[in-house]
Design a protein around this motif. Structure first.
Motif, PDB file in Angstrom:
ATOM      1  N   TYR A   4       0.849  -1.183   0.000  1.00 37.89           N
ATOM      2  CA  TYR A   4       0.000   0.000   0.000  1.00 37.89           C
ATOM      3  C   TYR A   4       0.887   1.237   0.000  1.00 37.89           C
ATOM      4  N   VAL A   5       0.572   2.163  -0.895  1.00 42.97           N
ATOM      5  CA  VAL A   5       1.391   3.355  -1.072  1.00 42.97           C
ATOM      6  C   VAL A   5       0.557   4.583  -0.736  1.00 42.97           C
ATOM      7  N   ALA A   6       1.202   5.577  -0.178  1.00 41.22           N
ATOM      8  CA  ALA A   6       0.508   6.803   0.202  1.00 41.22           C
ATOM      9  C   ALA A   6       1.201   8.015  -0.392  1.00 41.22           C
ATOM     10  N   ALA A   7       0.406   9.016  -0.744  1.00 42.36           N
ATOM     11  CA  ALA A   7       0.935  10.325  -1.116  1.00 42.36           C
ATOM     12  C   ALA A   7       0.688  11.258   0.061  1.00 42.36           C
ATOM     13  N   ILE A   8       1.728  11.990   0.464  1.00 45.24           N
ATOM     14  CA  ILE A   8       1.617  12.884   1.607  1.00 45.24           C
ATOM     15  C   ILE A   8       1.904  14.313   1.175  1.00 45.24           C
ATOM     16  N   ASP A   9       0.974  15.203   1.515  1.00 43.50           N
ATOM     17  CA  ASP A   9       1.135  16.622   1.220  1.00 43.50           C
ATOM     18  C   ASP A   9       1.186  17.383   2.542  1.00 43.50           C
ATOM     19  N   VAL A  16      -2.295  16.055   4.609  1.00 44.12           N
ATOM     20  CA  VAL A  16      -3.221  15.161   3.895  1.00 44.12           C
ATOM     21  C   VAL A  16      -2.475  13.927   3.406  1.00 44.12           C
ATOM     22  N   ILE A  17      -3.058  12.762   3.645  1.00 48.50           N
ATOM     23  CA  ILE A  17      -2.533  11.497   3.133  1.00 48.50           C
ATOM     24  C   ILE A  17      -3.634  10.800   2.347  1.00 48.50           C
ATOM     25  N   ILE A  18      -3.310  10.350   1.139  1.00 50.42           N
ATOM     26  CA  ILE A  18      -4.201   9.468   0.366  1.00 50.42           C
ATOM     27  C   ILE A  18      -3.475   8.143   0.180  1.00 50.42           C
ATOM     28  N   VAL A  19      -4.177   7.044   0.400  1.00 47.73           N
ATOM     29  CA  VAL A  19      -3.582   5.707   0.338  1.00 47.73           C
ATOM     30  C   VAL A  19      -4.233   4.888  -0.764  1.00 47.73           C
ATOM     31  N   GLY A  20      -3.417   4.095  -1.467  1.00 45.18           N
ATOM     32  CA  GLY A  20      -3.945   3.205  -2.488  1.00 45.18           C
ATOM     33  C   GLY A  20      -2.997   2.055  -2.756  1.00 45.18           C
ATOM     34  N   TYR A  21      -3.351   1.200  -3.705  1.00 44.34           N
ATOM     35  CA  TYR A  21      -2.484   0.093  -4.126  1.00 44.34           C
ATOM     36  C   TYR A  21      -2.638  -0.084  -5.631  1.00 44.34           C
ATOM     37  N   MET A  22      -1.656  -0.725  -6.250  1.00 43.97           N
ATOM     38  CA  MET A  22      -1.686  -0.966  -7.687  1.00 43.97           C
ATOM     39  C   MET A  22      -2.374  -2.300  -7.964  1.00 43.97           C
ATOM     40  N   ASN A  23      -3.385  -2.303  -8.847  1.00 42.44           N
ATOM     41  CA  ASN A  23      -4.057  -3.553  -9.180  1.00 42.44           C
ATOM     42  C   ASN A  23      -3.383  -4.202 -10.395  1.00 42.44           C
ATOM     43  N   GLY A  32      -8.245   5.047   1.055  1.00 38.50           N
ATOM     44  CA  GLY A  32      -8.413   5.809   2.284  1.00 38.50           C
ATOM     45  C   GLY A  32      -7.728   7.159   2.225  1.00 38.50           C
ATOM     46  N   MET A  33      -8.174   8.062   3.112  1.00 32.45           N
ATOM     47  CA  MET A  33      -7.576   9.386   3.189  1.00 32.45           C
ATOM     48  C   MET A  33      -7.591   9.890   4.615  1.00 32.45           C
ATOM     49  N   GLY A  34      -6.525  10.584   4.995  1.00 31.20           N
ATOM     50  CA  GLY A  34      -6.478  11.278   6.272  1.00 31.20           C
ATOM     51  C   GLY A  34      -6.246  12.761   6.024  1.00 31.20           C
ATOM     52  N   ASN A  35      -7.139  13.600   6.528  1.00 33.11           N
ATOM     53  CA  ASN A  35      -7.048  15.057   6.348  1.00 33.11           C
ATOM     54  C   ASN A  35      -7.021  15.672   7.736  1.00 33.11           C
ATOM     55  N   ILE A  36      -5.826  16.020   8.226  1.00 40.17           N
ATOM     56  CA  ILE A  36      -5.652  16.405   9.619  1.00 40.17           C
ATOM     57  C   ILE A  36      -5.236  17.870   9.721  1.00 40.17           C
ATOM     58  N   PRO A  37      -6.139  18.756  10.199  1.00 42.17           N
ATOM     59  CA  PRO A  37      -5.755  20.171  10.421  1.00 42.17           C
ATOM     60  C   PRO A  37      -4.761  20.273  11.573  1.00 42.17           C
ATOM     61  N   TYR A  38      -3.831  21.220  11.453  1.00 46.69           N
ATOM     62  CA  TYR A  38      -2.853  21.412  12.518  1.00 46.69           C
ATOM     63  C   TYR A  38      -3.462  22.093  13.734  1.00 46.69           C
ATOM     64  N   SER A 364      -6.080  19.222  -4.473  1.00 49.44           N
ATOM     65  CA  SER A 364      -5.457  19.015  -5.768  1.00 49.44           C
ATOM     66  C   SER A 364      -4.016  18.536  -5.658  1.00 49.44           C
ATOM     67  N   SER A 365      -3.256  19.094  -4.707  1.00 52.76           N
ATOM     68  CA  SER A 365      -1.830  18.773  -4.612  1.00 52.76           C
ATOM     69  C   SER A 365      -1.605  17.294  -4.346  1.00 52.76           C
ATOM     70  N   VAL A 366      -2.281  16.760  -3.344  1.00 57.21           N
ATOM     71  CA  VAL A 366      -2.060  15.359  -2.981  1.00 57.21           C
ATOM     72  C   VAL A 366      -2.610  14.431  -4.067  1.00 57.21           C
ATOM     73  N   TYR A 367      -3.677  14.843  -4.711  1.00 55.50           N
ATOM     74  CA  TYR A 367      -4.225  14.078  -5.831  1.00 55.50           C
ATOM     75  C   TYR A 367      -3.190  13.958  -6.948  1.00 55.50           C
ATOM     76  N   CYS A 368      -2.541  15.075  -7.273  1.00 57.52           N
ATOM     77  CA  CYS A 368      -1.555  15.075  -8.359  1.00 57.52           C
ATOM     78  C   CYS A 368      -0.353  14.210  -8.009  1.00 57.52           C
ATOM     79  N   LEU A 369       0.049  14.175  -6.745  1.00 54.57           N
ATOM     80  CA  LEU A 369       1.162  13.324  -6.324  1.00 54.57           C
ATOM     81  C   LEU A 369       0.844  11.854  -6.577  1.00 54.57           C
ATOM     82  N   LEU A 370      -0.367  11.457  -6.216  1.00 56.00           N
ATOM     83  CA  LEU A 370      -0.742  10.059  -6.392  1.00 56.00           C
ATOM     84  C   LEU A 370      -0.914   9.711  -7.871  1.00 56.00           C
TER      85      LEU A 370
END
Length: 403
Positions: A4-9, A16-23, A32-38, A364-370
């Protein structure tokens, strides 16, 4: 076993973290996604990111609990504060010969051989054009005959200390940084159309407490900057100017429409909103809200213009366009037309194709990373999956469900 790979912004107000895997089809499945305000209590120290360690821990635990899987690898987005761009030239002798692939690689390498301050290094060298002898600028010099080969290139640079600190923090959770990517470069490459990059376009990512700027011309990035002002400053101006809380100011900001004459569209009574404060009910004029917001946004656009004009190779009179994204301004109603008037060029809102999400621009930023990871990932173990949706379709569906 699938990884499982994650993109972190790492943003200025949230992580923000978005997690996925390659099929098996080589497509990335988002799970999954984690969106954590400071939060207001955190002062982000750009030279020491340890202050956000608790939020990274919270985000990792959140997505692992959501997915039921551990994150193995991470695409680490490098914030604009740790990135820069400079122009440089390279020249080699080819000894009255014909330009080969080796010559091309050597002259690009020479352009990248620039002495940078400590902890800075060249991440990517992007050629603008080549010249053989004193000939015209050309995109591909291979097989051209001459004595010398020259190149003009953009050097995208990153400060290695951020990647080192972030990798150390992630290592505490047994998470490996697979590769790093300047978030602004990744977003500009993904969200600007080819014709926009060729003809000239400004990509603005206005976030919580910062504004990232990258300018393209001739299909390549030619200017990059980071400005310490964003949507939080607009909210703070409202809070101070109207003597209300930050939470109330944020709600009022979302009700405002930029660039319209309220006196012609609303009756005097309709321009007043009642806000509950600790001292009771406070009447707020939406005209005052609009003026405060527009003044600050005008200042941000003036800073953007000043940054761009300091680059002598850019003339904003050459028909540039602009793409605006991020949660700081792009999500405010009327932002497109209002910022277009301030910049003096056409503006469109960059949404990264996340339908059904009210704050899609802020993701948009984390989406583009993934998305960059999916396009460049090789040699993976694929997982069977019967879904036939494209990557874009699956991420849209996932965000719809999330929101």
């Amino acid at each position: 076993m699938n990884e499982y790979v994650a993109a972190i912004d790492f943003g200025t107000t949230k992580l923000v973290i978005i997690v996925g895997y390659m099929n098996k089809e080589g497509r990335l499945e988002v799970v999954g996604m984690g969106n954590i305000p400071y939060g207001d209590a955190v002062h982000y120290d750009w030279d020491n990111i340890s202050s956000i360690t608790p939020f990274l821990s919270q985000a990792v635990k959140h997505v692992q609990g959501m997915t039921g899987h551990s994150i193995c690898k991470v695409i680490l987005g490098i914030p604009g504060y740790y990135c820069g761009l400079m122009l440089n030239n390279g020249r080699i002798s080819i000894g009255e010969g014909t330009v080969s692939e080796e010559h091309r690689a050597l002259v690009v390498k020479q352009a990248a051989s620039y002495h940078l301050p400590g902890n800075w290094q060249v991440f990517r060298t992007v050629p603008h054009f080549f010249r053989v002898d004193d000939g015209p600028a050309i995109e591909n010099p291979i097989h051209v005959t001459g004595n010398s080969l020259k190149v003009q290139a953009s050097l995208v640079c990153v400060k290695s200390t951020f990647a080192e600190q972030a990798a150390a923090l992630l290592g505490q959770y047994d998470i490996e940084v697979d590769y790093i990517m300047p978030t602004l470069l990744c977003s500009g490459d993904a969200m600007l159309a080819d014709h926009e990059k060729k003809n000239g376009s400004i990509f603005l990512d206005i976030g919580g407490k910062s504004t990232d700027v990258i300018v393209y011309k001739g299909g390549v990035p030619i200017h990059m900057d980071w400005l310490p002002v964003g949507g939080w400053n607009i909210t703070n101006d409202l809070s101070i100017g109207l003597d209300i809380s930050m939470e109330q100011a944020e709600r009022l900001k979302r009700q405002c429409v930029l660039g319209i004459d309220l006196s012609k569209t609303l009756n005097e009574g309709d321009m007043i909103l009642s806000v509950r404060t600790d001292d009771g009910i406070k009447d707020i004029s939406m005209l005052n809200v609009q003026q405060i917001m527009e003044w600050r946004i005008q200042e941000i656009m003036e800073l953007v213009q000043k940054s761009i004009k300091e680059n002598s190779s850019i003339s904003l009179d050459d028909g540039y366009t602009c793409v605006l994204t991020g949660g700081g301004v792009a999500t405010i109603r009327g932002a497109r037309d209002f910022t277009s008037g301030l910049l003096g060029c056409p503006v469109r809102i960059g949404q990264a194709g996340i339908a059904g999400a009210s704050n899609a621009a802020s993701l948009s930023s984390v989406y583009c990373l993934l998305k960059d990871y999916e396009q460049n990932y090789e040699n993976v173990e694929y997982q069977d999956d019967e879904k036939e949706l494209s990557f874009m379709g699956r991420i849209i569906e996932w965000f719809k469900n999330f929101f």
